[in-house]
Design a protein around this motif. Structure first.
Motif, PDB file in Angstrom:
ATOM      1  N   GLY A  58       0.811  -1.211   0.000  1.00 56.70           N
ATOM      2  CA  GLY A  58       0.000   0.000   0.000  1.00 56.70           C
ATOM      3  C   GLY A  58       0.845   1.261   0.000  1.00 56.70           C
ATOM      4  O   GLY A  58       0.635   2.174  -0.812  1.00 56.70           O
ATOM      5  N   LEU A  59       1.829   1.332   0.890  1.00 56.08           N
ATOM      6  CA  LEU A  59       2.631   2.552   1.013  1.00 56.08           C
ATOM      7  C   LEU A  59       3.634   2.700  -0.119  1.00 56.08           C
ATOM      8  O   LEU A  59       4.081   3.815  -0.413  1.00 56.08           O
ATOM      9  N   ALA A  60       3.991   1.611  -0.772  1.00 60.80           N
ATOM     10  CA  ALA A  60       4.923   1.687  -1.904  1.00 60.80           C
ATOM     11  C   ALA A  60       4.350   2.519  -3.055  1.00 60.80           C
ATOM     12  O   ALA A  60       5.089   3.039  -3.890  1.00 60.80           O
ATOM     13  N   ASP A  65       6.673  12.146   1.388  1.00 62.44           N
ATOM     14  CA  ASP A  65       7.062  11.888   2.766  1.00 62.44           C
ATOM     15  C   ASP A  65       5.992  12.373   3.737  1.00 62.44           C
ATOM     16  O   ASP A  65       5.005  13.004   3.352  1.00 62.44           O
ATOM     17  N   ASN A  66       6.208  12.068   5.020  1.00 62.11           N
ATOM     18  CA  ASN A  66       5.329  12.493   6.102  1.00 62.11           C
ATOM     19  C   ASN A  66       3.888  12.040   5.870  1.00 62.11           C
ATOM     20  O   ASN A  66       2.935  12.806   6.042  1.00 62.11           O
ATOM     21  N   LEU A  67       3.737  10.781   5.491  1.00 63.27           N
ATOM     22  CA  LEU A  67       2.414  10.237   5.187  1.00 63.27           C
ATOM     23  C   LEU A  67       1.552  10.137   6.443  1.00 63.27           C
ATOM     24  O   LEU A  67       2.032   9.781   7.519  1.00 63.27           O
ATOM     25  N   ASP A  68       0.284  10.441   6.275  1.00 66.79           N
ATOM     26  CA  ASP A  68      -0.722  10.250   7.327  1.00 66.79           C
ATOM     27  C   ASP A  68      -1.446   8.939   7.001  1.00 66.79           C
ATOM     28  O   ASP A  68      -2.177   8.842   6.019  1.00 66.79           O
ATOM     29  N   LYS A  88       8.649   6.793   5.088  1.00 71.27           N
ATOM     30  CA  LYS A  88       7.754   7.843   4.594  1.00 71.27           C
ATOM     31  C   LYS A  88       6.605   8.122   5.561  1.00 71.27           C
ATOM     32  O   LYS A  88       5.904   9.128   5.413  1.00 71.27           O
ATOM     33  N   THR A  89       6.375   7.253   6.548  1.00 66.03           N
ATOM     34  CA  THR A  89       5.262   7.424   7.473  1.00 66.03           C
ATOM     35  C   THR A  89       5.578   8.503   8.497  1.00 66.03           C
ATOM     36  O   THR A  89       6.567   8.417   9.222  1.00 66.03           O
ATOM     37  N   ASP A 150      -3.450   9.938   3.677  1.00 67.10           N
ATOM     38  CA  ASP A 150      -2.738   9.488   2.490  1.00 67.10           C
ATOM     39  C   ASP A 150      -3.001   8.019   2.193  1.00 67.10           C
ATOM     40  O   ASP A 150      -3.023   7.607   1.032  1.00 67.10           O
ATOM     41  N   ALA A 151      -3.189   7.223   3.239  1.00 70.07           N
ATOM     42  CA  ALA A 151      -3.391   5.784   3.050  1.00 70.07           C
ATOM     43  C   ALA A 151      -4.269   5.225   4.163  1.00 70.07           C
ATOM     44  O   ALA A 151      -4.158   5.633   5.318  1.00 70.07           O
TER      45      ALA A 151
END
Length: 240
Positions: A58-60, A65-68, A88-89, A150-151
């Protein structure tokens, strides 16, 4: 060496009797942690490949950066830990409807509990993921209800067609998925773990709510017998 078997906790809940067990798997020389609801196994630390792949795949898809990030379902914590391991989280909210599971992590009864509870980026929240997904509030984090994510990574039901509670079925409909997608930023990701092979009816429902979708089959070896098992991770993206 650990005791061969120990029930670490046993609680009645609105969904049934919840128990946490630790047993020694002598053939592998490891401790195995298991969560059961009534007589049904919810999860085991013997099988974590797909839970980790849920966060990794999922995050790939996101190149900022700084993903929520929101995780639905804490369980043994492997999806949450994989999300935190991603550089990136920036913020992780883990929603679980069972406060007992959150307490197990906070009390250090589970191997990943201390890491998750002490990471300043991670909030373990007692809340109804499904209710939040279907709400009209932009965000799913109670501390920031106006902020989209973001995810969103979901690991609760066995599959879209095999749910733990009847109320969960609404999320997997076209209308339910459209409401969930509204909690994501443009180009945001929804990823879902399933024990089943890709289900065409659910893929069609995803296509109605997201711009792109795919279903990745995760293959892994059963650690105790010479057999290959499969899970599926669905990855869907909103329009950028």
């Amino acid at each position: 060496m650990s005791l061969l078997f120990k029930e670490l906790d046993y609680r009645p809940t609105p969904m049934g009797v919840l128990s946490l067990r630790r047993r020694r798997e002598l053939s592998l020389d490891i401790d195995v942690y298991e969560i059961k609801l009534n007589e049904e196994y919810l999860m085991s630390s013997l099988f974590t490949d797909a839970e980790i792949a849920l966060a990794d795949l999922g995050l790939a898809e996101l190149d900022r950066d700084n993903l929520d990030v929101v995780v639905g379902g804490l369980g043994l914590g492997y999806t949450a830990k994989a999300a935190l391991d991603n550089p990136k989280t920036g913020k992780l909210t883990v929603l679980d409807t069972l406060p007992e599971v959150i307490e197990w992590h906070q009390q250090g009864l589970l191997p990943l509990g201390e890491q998750l509870s002490n990471d300043p980026r991670c909030a373990l929240v007692h809340g109804d993921f499904f209710g939040a997904s279907l709400s009209n509030t932009p965000g799913m984090n109670p501390d920031a209800p106006e902020k989209r994510h973001d995810a969103i990574l979901l690991d609760v039901d066995h599959s879209p067609g095999n749910v733990l509670h009847e109320d969960h079925k609404c999320l997997y409909t076209k209308d339910g998925l459209a409401k969930l997608a509204a909690h994501l930023v443009p180009g945001g990701i929804f990823a879902l773990w399933s024990t089943e092979m890709p289900e065409p009816w659910f893929e069609e429902n995803l296509k109605s709510a997201f711009e792109t979708i795919r279903a990745d089959v995760i293959k892994f070896k059963h650690p105790l017998i010479d057999r290959e098992d499969i899970n599926t991770v669905y990855v869907a993206r909103t329009k950028a």
